[in-house]
Design a protein around this motif. Structure first.
Motif, PDB file in Angstrom:
ATOM      1  N   ASP A  98     -41.268  85.043 -24.511  1.00 14.67           N
ATOM      2  CA  ASP A  98     -41.746  86.409 -24.723  1.00 14.67           C
ATOM      3  C   ASP A  98     -40.764  87.167 -25.606  1.00 14.67           C
ATOM      4  OD1 ASP A  98     -43.984  86.023 -23.134  1.00 14.67           O
ATOM      5  OD2 ASP A  98     -42.940  86.644 -21.300  1.00 14.67           O
ATOM      6  N   LYS A  99     -41.314  88.003 -26.475  1.00  8.60           N
ATOM      7  CA  LYS A  99     -40.488  88.794 -27.386  1.00  8.60           C
ATOM      8  C   LYS A  99     -41.015  90.220 -27.466  1.00  8.60           C
ATOM      9  CE  LYS A  99     -41.209  85.579 -30.465  1.00  8.60           C
ATOM     10  NZ  LYS A  99     -41.449  84.394 -29.632  1.00  8.60           N
ATOM     11  N   GLU A 100     -40.110  91.150 -27.731  1.00  6.34           N
ATOM     12  CA  GLU A 100     -40.465  92.541 -27.994  1.00  6.34           C
ATOM     13  C   GLU A 100     -39.944  92.908 -29.379  1.00  6.34           C
ATOM     14  OE1 GLU A 100     -42.371  94.225 -25.984  1.00  6.34           O
ATOM     15  OE2 GLU A 100     -42.311  92.750 -24.368  1.00  6.34           O
ATOM     16  N   THR A 101     -40.655  93.802 -30.061  1.00  7.14           N
ATOM     17  CA  THR A 101     -40.275  94.145 -31.427  1.00  7.14           C
ATOM     18  C   THR A 101     -40.308  95.656 -31.633  1.00  7.14           C
ATOM     19  OG1 THR A 101     -42.558  93.987 -32.233  1.00  7.14           O
ATOM     20  CG2 THR A 101     -41.227  91.986 -32.304  1.00  7.14           C
ATOM     21  N   LEU A 102     -39.522  96.104 -32.584  1.00  2.00           N
ATOM     22  CA  LEU A 102     -39.606  97.473 -33.068  1.00  2.00           C
ATOM     23  C   LEU A 102     -38.988  97.545 -34.447  1.00  2.00           C
ATOM     24  CD1 LEU A 102     -36.877  99.864 -31.713  1.00  2.00           C
ATOM     25  CD2 LEU A 102     -36.780  97.422 -31.252  1.00  2.00           C
ATOM     26  N   CYS A 103     -39.352  98.585 -35.207  1.00  2.00           N
ATOM     27  CA  CYS A 103     -38.808  98.796 -36.542  1.00  2.00           C
ATOM     28  C   CYS A 103     -37.961 100.056 -36.542  1.00  2.00           C
ATOM     29  CB  CYS A 103     -39.928  98.921 -37.571  1.00  2.00           C
ATOM     30  SG  CYS A 103     -40.795  97.365 -37.932  1.00  2.00           S
ATOM     31  N   ALA A 104     -36.874 100.021 -37.306  1.00  2.93           N
ATOM     32  CA  ALA A 104     -36.005 101.174 -37.478  1.00  2.93           C
ATOM     33  C   ALA A 104     -35.448 101.127 -38.890  1.00  2.93           C
ATOM     34  CB  ALA A 104     -34.874 101.161 -36.449  1.00  2.93           C
ATOM     35  N   GLY A 105     -35.777 102.120 -39.705  1.00  3.72           N
ATOM     36  CA  GLY A 105     -35.368 102.074 -41.103  1.00  3.72           C
ATOM     37  C   GLY A 105     -35.959 100.865 -41.791  1.00  3.72           C
ATOM     38  N   THR A 106     -35.129 100.082 -42.452  1.00  7.95           N
ATOM     39  CA  THR A 106     -35.590  98.852 -43.119  1.00  7.95           C
ATOM     40  C   THR A 106     -35.308  97.619 -42.277  1.00  7.95           C
ATOM     41  OG1 THR A 106     -33.482  98.713 -44.321  1.00  7.95           O
ATOM     42  CG2 THR A 106     -35.309  99.826 -45.429  1.00  7.95           C
ATOM     43  N   HIS A 107     -35.117  97.793 -40.965  1.00  5.83           N
ATOM     44  CA  HIS A 107     -34.833  96.677 -40.064  1.00  5.83           C
ATOM     45  C   HIS A 107     -36.009  96.432 -39.121  1.00  5.83           C
ATOM     46  CE1 HIS A 107     -30.190  97.400 -40.381  1.00  5.83           C
ATOM     47  NE2 HIS A 107     -30.747  97.069 -41.529  1.00  5.83           N
ATOM     48  N   LEU A 108     -36.381  95.175 -38.986  1.00  6.90           N
ATOM     49  CA  LEU A 108     -37.311  94.717 -37.965  1.00  6.90           C
ATOM     50  C   LEU A 108     -36.500  94.008 -36.899  1.00  6.90           C
ATOM     51  CD1 LEU A 108     -40.094  93.863 -36.739  1.00  6.90           C
ATOM     52  CD2 LEU A 108     -40.010  91.884 -38.289  1.00  6.90           C
ATOM     53  N   LEU A 109     -36.520  94.525 -35.666  1.00  7.02           N
ATOM     54  CA  LEU A 109     -35.753  93.951 -34.568  1.00  7.02           C
ATOM     55  C   LEU A 109     -36.673  93.151 -33.666  1.00  7.02           C
ATOM     56  CD1 LEU A 109     -33.540  97.029 -33.582  1.00  7.02           C
ATOM     57  CD2 LEU A 109     -33.042  95.241 -35.255  1.00  7.02           C
ATOM     58  N   VAL A 110     -36.271  91.922 -33.359  1.00  7.36           N
ATOM     59  CA  VAL A 110     -37.028  91.050 -32.468  1.00  7.36           C
ATOM     60  C   VAL A 110     -36.105  90.646 -31.320  1.00  7.36           C
ATOM     61  CG1 VAL A 110     -38.394  88.946 -32.254  1.00  7.36           C
ATOM     62  CG2 VAL A 110     -38.372  90.197 -34.422  1.00  7.36           C
ATOM     63  N   SER A 111     -36.480  91.009 -30.112  1.00  4.21           N
ATOM     64  CA  SER A 111     -35.652  90.769 -28.935  1.00  4.21           C
ATOM     65  C   SER A 111     -36.274  89.691 -28.064  1.00  4.21           C
ATOM     66  CB  SER A 111     -35.497  92.068 -28.129  1.00  4.21           C
ATOM     67  OG  SER A 111     -34.794  91.841 -26.926  1.00  4.21           O
ATOM     68  N   GLY A 112     -35.470  88.726 -27.628  1.00  3.22           N
ATOM     69  CA  GLY A 112     -35.942  87.649 -26.766  1.00  3.22           C
ATOM     70  C   GLY A 112     -34.770  86.975 -26.074  1.00  3.22           C
ATOM     71  N   LYS A 113     -34.947  85.686 -25.769  1.00  3.92           N
ATOM     72  CA  LYS A 113     -33.926  84.941 -25.042  1.00  3.92           C
ATOM     73  C   LYS A 113     -33.752  83.563 -25.659  1.00  3.92           C
ATOM     74  CE  LYS A 113     -32.884  82.985 -20.478  1.00  3.92           C
ATOM     75  NZ  LYS A 113     -33.360  82.812 -19.083  1.00  3.92           N
ATOM     76  N   THR A 173     -31.036  87.831 -26.708  1.00  2.00           N
ATOM     77  CA  THR A 173     -30.678  87.811 -28.124  1.00  2.00           C
ATOM     78  C   THR A 173     -31.580  88.747 -28.914  1.00  2.00           C
ATOM     79  OG1 THR A 173     -29.990  85.490 -27.949  1.00  2.00           O
ATOM     80  CG2 THR A 173     -30.380  86.354 -30.169  1.00  2.00           C
ATOM     81  N   VAL A 174     -30.990  89.432 -29.879  1.00  2.00           N
ATOM     82  CA  VAL A 174     -31.738  90.257 -30.829  1.00  2.00           C
ATOM     83  C   VAL A 174     -31.522  89.688 -32.227  1.00  2.00           C
ATOM     84  CG1 VAL A 174     -31.977  92.542 -31.888  1.00  2.00           C
ATOM     85  CG2 VAL A 174     -31.575  92.346 -29.416  1.00  2.00           C
ATOM     86  N   TRP A 175     -32.635  89.420 -32.915  1.00  4.51           N
ATOM     87  CA  TRP A 175     -32.578  89.034 -34.324  1.00  4.51           C
ATOM     88  C   TRP A 175     -33.071  90.201 -35.167  1.00  4.51           C
ATOM     89  CZ3 TRP A 175     -30.307  84.908 -36.493  1.00  4.51           C
ATOM     90  CH2 TRP A 175     -29.996  83.820 -35.671  1.00  4.51           C
ATOM     91  N   ARG A 176     -32.428  90.392 -36.316  1.00  6.16           N
ATOM     92  CA  ARG A 176     -32.723  91.536 -37.186  1.00  6.16           C
ATOM     93  C   ARG A 176     -33.135  91.055 -38.570  1.00  6.16           C
ATOM     94  NH1 ARG A 176     -28.005  93.185 -37.469  1.00  6.16           N
ATOM     95  NH2 ARG A 176     -27.406  92.978 -39.657  1.00  6.16           N
ATOM     96  N   TYR A 177     -34.347  91.458 -38.992  1.00  4.46           N
ATOM     97  CA  TYR A 177     -34.802  91.154 -40.354  1.00  4.46           C
ATOM     98  C   TYR A 177     -34.541  92.369 -41.239  1.00  4.46           C
ATOM     99  CZ  TYR A 177     -37.826  90.476 -44.379  1.00  4.46           C
ATOM    100  OH  TYR A 177     -38.302  90.372 -45.667  1.00  4.46           O
ATOM    101  N   ASN A 178     -33.872  92.146 -42.372  1.00  2.00           N
ATOM    102  CA  ASN A 178     -33.556  93.214 -43.311  1.00  2.00           C
ATOM    103  C   ASN A 178     -34.538  93.151 -44.474  1.00  2.00           C
ATOM    104  OD1 ASN A 178     -32.385  94.885 -45.339  1.00  2.00           O
ATOM    105  ND2 ASN A 178     -30.387  94.659 -44.365  1.00  2.00           N
ATOM    106  N   LEU A 179     -35.329  94.204 -44.628  1.00  2.00           N
ATOM    107  CA  LEU A 179     -36.329  94.239 -45.686  1.00  2.00           C
ATOM    108  C   LEU A 179     -35.690  94.181 -47.067  1.00  2.00           C
ATOM    109  CD1 LEU A 179     -39.410  94.691 -46.310  1.00  2.00           C
ATOM    110  CD2 LEU A 179     -38.862  97.134 -46.431  1.00  2.00           C
ATOM    111  N   VAL A 180     -34.506  94.748 -47.225  1.00  2.00           N
ATOM    112  CA  VAL A 180     -33.849  94.814 -48.529  1.00  2.00           C
ATOM    113  C   VAL A 180     -33.372  93.436 -48.970  1.00  2.00           C
ATOM    114  CG1 VAL A 180     -31.920  95.795 -49.825  1.00  2.00           C
ATOM    115  CG2 VAL A 180     -33.151  97.201 -48.153  1.00  2.00           C
ATOM    116  N   MET A 194     -43.510  99.267 -40.014  1.00  2.00           N
ATOM    117  CA  MET A 194     -42.338  99.885 -40.618  1.00  2.00           C
ATOM    118  C   MET A 194     -42.797 100.917 -41.633  1.00  2.00           C
ATOM    119  SD  MET A 194     -39.313  98.026 -42.858  1.00  2.00           S
ATOM    120  CE  MET A 194     -38.718  97.055 -41.482  1.00  2.00           C
ATOM    121  N   LEU A 195     -42.315 102.150 -41.509  1.00  2.00           N
ATOM    122  CA  LEU A 195     -42.645 103.214 -42.452  1.00  2.00           C
ATOM    123  C   LEU A 195     -41.401 103.542 -43.277  1.00  2.00           C
ATOM    124  CD1 LEU A 195     -44.810 105.659 -40.293  1.00  2.00           C
ATOM    125  CD2 LEU A 195     -45.549 104.454 -42.340  1.00  2.00           C
TER     126      LEU A 195
END
Length: 430
Positions: A169-184, A191-198, A428-429
């Motif tokens: 199971d994973k939870e997600t949210l966006c903040a700025g240009t980051h997509l955060l994916v939280s799981g185990k 663990t949290v993985w962070r995708y950088n749009l830039v 992501m806005l």
């Protein structure tokens, strides 16, 4: 051409075609709501692409003088070169993200703004926002990114988590240009993985202050909010839910602790409305259903308890978090028991039924359906009958709380047809 090469970012593809020896940077304020009076773009070096520079100047300013060939000369603009750079940057900031690859190939300055991330800072200052929808569907190893009209899509690099993270199971949210994916993960645990749009890259962390699962999330401006959720207590241990909350700052890439909520809850949902972060529904430590909500006031640094906000809303088994989304500062809910869309009436503190949703949220009790906000519109993604077979249906709608008829617009979803069960979806806005 390999799959990875075919779906790499537009920014990466464009960088192989354009020389970036003269980057241009736009310096802007990083604070929301306080734009500077003007934005300056500085040039490093003088070896510029003459033809594109002159063309940009001619489009922005026009010219009353020309050479014998009919083309404007650099001397024509010697009085205000800085102003031309600033105006051009403001124009380029309004280019749709789907066109970034094309513009970057022919405009060195635009490529520089994209690769440095300055383009998103300019957008933030001038108030220009464009949604990008990130989605992970059943049967897919990679996340997909869609543009606002679902006419352009691209595959993200594969998230480098282990098999436990991928299948869990994973939870997600966006903040700025980051997509955060939280799981185990198996060895690392929460663990949290962070995708950088830039940069079009996945990076590990930063971890939350309190590790949690099945928690509420919401986005406001550049900040991401999380609250509640379940503690990691092992598969055989009794469930233990949290009342803690945190805020993620993408500028510092760190989490900030917020005051605790009044109630401990998991399997809850979050949204942002009336300048407050709301957490609604969920389950308590005794296994009971919570119909109350809580609203966090950033100015007062305090949570307000709202009783019975989900009163008379049935809870299905297996329990899914409430399907809620905000459009034009109005709260909407998709009832998985009836497949009906409802709007929350703030004055009477009650729900009004608007009509059926265009996808079957009731086929799996609310699981596998994406119900999100696109600012002034609602987004719903799912299937028509079977949650795992058939085409993925994508609809947007601009609901009117006082209207009797709902008008939904369907999108085809690009050339790649994904299966209709959605694991995770985040908007992501930027």
């Amino acid at each position: 051409m390999s799959e990875e090469r075919e779906f790499q970012s537009e920014e990466e593809r464009s960088s192989s075609h354009t020389n970036d020896d003269a980057p241009m940077f736009c310096r802007v304020s990083s604070h929301c709501g306080a734009p500077p009076e003007k934005i300056r773009v500085h040039s490093h070096g003088t070896n510029r692409n003459e033809s594109s520079s002159k063309e940009g100047r001619r489009l922005v300013m026009g010219s009353s003088s020309s050479s014998s060939s009919g083309l404007p000369q650099d001397a024509d603009y010697a009085k205000q070169p800085q102003l031309i750079d600033e105006v051009e940057a403001l124009i380029l900031a309004r280019v749709p993200r789907a066109e970034y690859g094309k513009f970057s190939r022919v405009n060195k300055r635009f490529l520089s703004l994209v690769k440095s991330g300055e383009i998103y800072k300019i957008r933030k200052v001038i108030g220009f926002k464009e949604p990008t929808v990130f989605m992970l569907a059943v049967g897919e190893q990679s996340w997909w990114a869609f543009d606002r009209h679902f006419s352009s899509l691209r595959r993200l690099p594969i998230l480098p988590g282990d098999s436990t993270f991928t299948c869990g199971d994973k939870e997600t949210l966006c903040a700025g240009t980051h997509l955060l994916v939280s799981g185990k993960e198996y060895e690392a645990g929460p663990t949290v993985w962070r995708y950088n749009l830039v940069t079009n890259q996945w990076l590990r962390g930063p971890s939350m202050i309190n590790a949690r699962y099945m928690f509420a999330t919401a986005t406001c401006g550049s900040f991401g909010y999380v609250a509640g959720g379940r503690e990691e207590t092992g598969f055989d241990a009794q469930k233990k839910f949290l009342s803690s909350a945190e805020r993620y700052n993408p500028d510092t890439e760190s989490w900030e602790r917020l005051p605790n909520m009044h109630r401990k809850r998991g399997s809850c949902s979050g949204f942002y409305m009336d300048n407050k972060f709301y957490v609604i529904g969920g389950e308590n430590n005794e296994g009971g259903n919570l119909t109350c909500a809580e609203a966090y006031d950033e100015q007062r640094k305090k949570w307000d308890l709202i009783p019975d906000m989900l009163e008379d809303t049935p809870v299905l088994n297996p329990r899914s978090p409430p399907l809620v989304a905000v459009a034009n500062n109005e709260l909407y809910s998709l009832d998985p028991s009836t497949n009906q869309l409802k709007v929350y009436l703030k004055t009477s503190k009650s729900w009004r039924t608007l009509g059926p949703a265009p996808v079957r949220a009731d086929s799996m009790g609310g699981w596998g359906v994406a119900f999100k906000s696109l600012g002034d519109e609602l987004l719903v993604i799912g299937g028509s009958q079977d949650a795992f077979e058939g085409p993925m249906l994508i609809y947007t709608g601009r609901p009117d709380p006082n209207a009797g008829v709902l008008n939904w617009r369907r999108f085809e979803g690009g050339r790649n047809q994904l299966r209709p069960f959605i694991y995770n979806c985040s908007v992501m806005l930027v």
